[in-house]
Design a protein around this motif. Sequence first.
Motif, PDB file in Angstrom:
ATOM      1  N   ARG A 286      25.311  56.408  -2.073  1.00  0.00           N
ATOM      2  CA  ARG A 286      23.680  56.422  -2.279  1.00  0.00           C
ATOM      3  C   ARG A 286      23.010  57.162  -1.242  1.00  0.00           C
ATOM      4  O   ARG A 286      22.200  58.260  -1.212  1.00  0.00           O
ATOM      5  CB  ARG A 286      23.228  55.135  -2.319  1.00  0.00           C
ATOM      6  CG  ARG A 286      21.686  54.894  -2.216  1.00  0.00           C
ATOM      7  CD  ARG A 286      21.080  53.531  -2.300  1.00  0.00           C
ATOM      8  NE  ARG A 286      19.673  53.435  -2.187  1.00  0.00           N
ATOM      9  CZ  ARG A 286      19.275  53.075  -1.345  1.00  0.00           C
ATOM     10  NH1 ARG A 286      19.807  52.804  -0.091  1.00  0.00           N
ATOM     11  NH2 ARG A 286      17.754  52.865  -1.165  1.00  0.00           N
ATOM     12  N   ALA A 287      23.577  57.056   0.216  1.00  0.00           N
ATOM     13  CA  ALA A 287      23.058  57.785   1.320  1.00  0.00           C
ATOM     14  C   ALA A 287      22.998  59.243   1.174  1.00  0.00           C
ATOM     15  O   ALA A 287      22.302  60.075   1.729  1.00  0.00           O
ATOM     16  CB  ALA A 287      23.768  57.427   2.549  1.00  0.00           C
ATOM     17  N   ILE A 290      20.656  60.622  -1.445  1.00  0.00           N
ATOM     18  CA  ILE A 290      19.361  60.528  -0.811  1.00  0.00           C
ATOM     19  C   ILE A 290      19.194  61.866   0.051  1.00  0.00           C
ATOM     20  O   ILE A 290      18.034  62.368   0.092  1.00  0.00           O
ATOM     21  CB  ILE A 290      18.990  59.526  -0.279  1.00  0.00           C
ATOM     22  CG1 ILE A 290      18.846  58.031  -1.216  1.00  0.00           C
ATOM     23  CG2 ILE A 290      17.460  59.671   0.563  1.00  0.00           C
ATOM     24  CD1 ILE A 290      18.791  56.960  -0.579  1.00  0.00           C
ATOM     25  N   ALA A 291      20.152  62.096   0.992  1.00  0.00           N
ATOM     26  CA  ALA A 291      20.178  63.132   1.797  1.00  0.00           C
ATOM     27  C   ALA A 291      20.103  64.434   1.045  1.00  0.00           C
ATOM     28  O   ALA A 291      19.306  65.274   1.577  1.00  0.00           O
ATOM     29  CB  ALA A 291      21.509  63.097   2.709  1.00  0.00           C
ATOM     30  N   GLU A 294      16.519  65.026  -0.022  1.00  0.00           N
ATOM     31  CA  GLU A 294      15.600  65.227   0.920  1.00  0.00           C
ATOM     32  C   GLU A 294      15.642  66.832   1.314  1.00  0.00           C
ATOM     33  O   GLU A 294      14.593  67.273   1.461  1.00  0.00           O
ATOM     34  CB  GLU A 294      15.947  64.418   2.154  1.00  0.00           C
ATOM     35  CG  GLU A 294      15.441  62.928   1.896  1.00  0.00           C
ATOM     36  CD  GLU A 294      16.087  62.013   2.953  1.00  0.00           C
ATOM     37  OE1 GLU A 294      15.332  61.004   3.339  1.00  0.00           O
ATOM     38  OE2 GLU A 294      16.985  62.588   3.898  1.00  0.00           O
ATOM     39  N   SER A 307       9.313  60.702   2.146  1.00  0.00           N
ATOM     40  CA  SER A 307       9.720  59.301   2.602  1.00  0.00           C
ATOM     41  C   SER A 307      10.166  58.441   1.290  1.00  0.00           C
ATOM     42  O   SER A 307      10.736  57.584   1.352  1.00  0.00           O
ATOM     43  CB  SER A 307       8.481  58.819   3.436  1.00  0.00           C
ATOM     44  OG  SER A 307       7.296  58.753   2.624  1.00  0.00           O
ATOM     45  N   LEU A 309      11.711  59.001  -0.966  1.00  0.00           N
ATOM     46  CA  LEU A 309      13.216  59.223  -1.427  1.00  0.00           C
ATOM     47  C   LEU A 309      14.244  58.252  -1.100  1.00  0.00           C
ATOM     48  O   LEU A 309      14.977  57.937  -1.974  1.00  0.00           O
ATOM     49  CB  LEU A 309      13.684  60.718  -1.080  1.00  0.00           C
ATOM     50  CG  LEU A 309      12.968  61.914  -1.781  1.00  0.00           C
ATOM     51  CD1 LEU A 309      13.384  63.192  -1.129  1.00  0.00           C
ATOM     52  CD2 LEU A 309      13.167  62.206  -3.523  1.00  0.00           C
ATOM     53  N   LYS A 310      13.966  57.552   0.182  1.00  0.00           N
ATOM     54  CA  LYS A 310      14.883  56.575   0.696  1.00  0.00           C
ATOM     55  C   LYS A 310      14.648  55.446  -0.290  1.00  0.00           C
ATOM     56  O   LYS A 310      15.622  54.390  -0.156  1.00  0.00           O
ATOM     57  CB  LYS A 310      14.348  56.071   1.974  1.00  0.00           C
ATOM     58  CG  LYS A 310      13.086  55.551   2.008  1.00  0.00           C
ATOM     59  CD  LYS A 310      12.893  55.103   3.572  1.00  0.00           C
ATOM     60  CE  LYS A 310      11.423  54.417   3.467  1.00  0.00           C
ATOM     61  NZ  LYS A 310      10.862  54.043   5.087  1.00  0.00           N
ATOM     62  N   TYR A 311      13.800  55.296  -1.175  1.00  0.00           N
ATOM     63  CA  TYR A 311      13.790  54.160  -2.087  1.00  0.00           C
ATOM     64  C   TYR A 311      14.736  54.248  -3.175  1.00  0.00           C
ATOM     65  O   TYR A 311      14.688  53.389  -4.207  1.00  0.00           O
ATOM     66  CB  TYR A 311      12.231  53.564  -2.705  1.00  0.00           C
ATOM     67  CG  TYR A 311      11.672  53.344  -1.347  1.00  0.00           C
ATOM     68  CD1 TYR A 311      11.439  51.688  -1.188  1.00  0.00           C
ATOM     69  CD2 TYR A 311      10.738  54.066  -0.432  1.00  0.00           C
ATOM     70  CE1 TYR A 311      10.661  51.123  -0.262  1.00  0.00           C
ATOM     71  CE2 TYR A 311      10.125  53.570   0.199  1.00  0.00           C
ATOM     72  CZ  TYR A 311       9.865  52.324   0.788  1.00  0.00           C
ATOM     73  OH  TYR A 311       8.987  51.711   1.924  1.00  0.00           O
ATOM     74  N   TRP A 312      15.079  55.403  -3.617  1.00  0.00           N
ATOM     75  CA  TRP A 312      16.029  55.697  -4.652  1.00  0.00           C
ATOM     76  C   TRP A 312      17.362  54.902  -4.437  1.00  0.00           C
ATOM     77  O   TRP A 312      17.795  54.507  -3.517  1.00  0.00           O
ATOM     78  CB  TRP A 312      16.477  57.274  -4.652  1.00  0.00           C
ATOM     79  CG  TRP A 312      17.403  57.405  -5.867  1.00  0.00           C
ATOM     80  CD1 TRP A 312      16.921  58.152  -7.045  1.00  0.00           C
ATOM     81  CD2 TRP A 312      18.792  57.637  -6.021  1.00  0.00           C
ATOM     82  NE1 TRP A 312      18.034  58.348  -7.805  1.00  0.00           N
ATOM     83  CE2 TRP A 312      19.015  57.976  -7.290  1.00  0.00           C
ATOM     84  CE3 TRP A 312      19.997  57.205  -5.076  1.00  0.00           C
ATOM     85  CZ2 TRP A 312      20.403  58.145  -7.805  1.00  0.00           C
ATOM     86  CZ3 TRP A 312      21.151  57.284  -5.606  1.00  0.00           C
ATOM     87  CH2 TRP A 312      21.313  57.891  -7.037  1.00  0.00           C
ATOM     88  N   ARG A 313      17.540  54.238  -5.760  1.00  0.00           N
ATOM     89  CA  ARG A 313      18.754  53.304  -5.913  1.00  0.00           C
ATOM     90  C   ARG A 313      19.751  53.505  -6.659  1.00  0.00           C
ATOM     91  O   ARG A 313      20.870  53.364  -6.342  1.00  0.00           O
ATOM     92  CB  ARG A 313      18.247  52.066  -6.276  1.00  0.00           C
ATOM     93  CG  ARG A 313      17.079  51.196  -5.430  1.00  0.00           C
ATOM     94  CD  ARG A 313      16.455  49.978  -6.160  1.00  0.00           C
ATOM     95  NE  ARG A 313      15.515  49.431  -5.081  1.00  0.00           N
ATOM     96  CZ  ARG A 313      15.819  48.368  -4.391  1.00  0.00           C
ATOM     97  NH1 ARG A 313      16.946  47.973  -4.339  1.00  0.00           N
ATOM     98  NH2 ARG A 313      14.822  47.784  -3.615  1.00  0.00           N
TER      99      ARG A 313
END
Length: 365
Positions: A286-287, A290-291, A294, A307, A309-313
């Motif tokens: 996941r990380a 997200i990167a 971004e 900001s 985008l960090k909520y993407w699961r």
Amino acid sequence: MQDGLDFANASGPLGPAPLSHRHLSEIAWPGFAALLVAIAVLGCSKASSAPLGGGDAEGYEKLELRYEGGTGVSFPELAEDLGFLAPLRLNFVGSSISGPHNIQSVVTGDTDFGGAFNGAVIKLFAARAPIKAVIGYYGVDKETWSGFYVLDGSPIKSPRDLIGKKISVNTLGAHSEFILKEYLLRNGLSRDEVNQVTLVVIPPINGELALRQKQVDVATLGGILRDKAMERGGIHPLFTDHDLFGAFTAGSYVLTKEFIRENPRTARKFVEAVAKAIDWAQTTPRAEVIARFEKIVAGRGRNEEASALKYWRSTGVAGKGGLIAESEFQVWIDWLVRDGELKQGQVQLSELYTNEFNPFWKGGP
């Protein structure tokens, strides 16, 4: 993303409407269908007579694909960034207001592909629009879902308590309306009682505020909007789409049948690229996903708020690489037949969707 977009830029609210929306099914859709069929001939002819970007690179008929986007990063955009789409390229022509609008733009020839909730795809197809679903792109799982939220202390505790109440949705005739109506009917409300529940079209970004100010009794919230609202507290879900159906792919990208016929290699390349991007997001930590999102947002210069985008699961897509399961369309066909909006046998699955361009079909890579 439901119906493909979060619609932060959509205008509204547009005012209340009864949940049954008989004016939509009996008036707007047949009338609009006739308009779409007429416009489609001109629109598709316009698009095919002068394909953007020309052709010929490695034998592809069309090199540039026009589309409407939204907040966040879509899988075609991810596919382009990962290099899966080359030599094809995307041409962002603006933001869409809803999934139904997104796929209507495909029919009128204003875009080359678009996506929406599968129920909305079925309704447009049943209205004689020449479209075909080619790959699933959003859905519901234990990480990605939407809920119907009420204020803590609300008198609404059960489905019957929704009679006479107002509920915010992003658009009519799409994911939230189908899920809500299924919830009510499954819990014993009659058609007449269901018709007494009112939907209010409000951009999702304004849904929480409308709920807290008691402009609506229930707000539909998903993704970052749901998570941020929960962080602020004072609300809880009455029910969720995952409660009702579990994990399932909810929406698909569509192409017109004329586009597929005139641009077969381009169509296959597009679906292959999106399938590989979905698979990459399904199998990558996941990380790291997200990167990558971004990086894409930072590089395209659309003045977006990264900001979120960090909520993407998760992708929420049930099938590997976006493979479409027959049940993901059949459930909504059956629903529309029971609701009287379709006749039995009116929609043939073989004409509605295909997995033939997906490299993961029949045990692909």
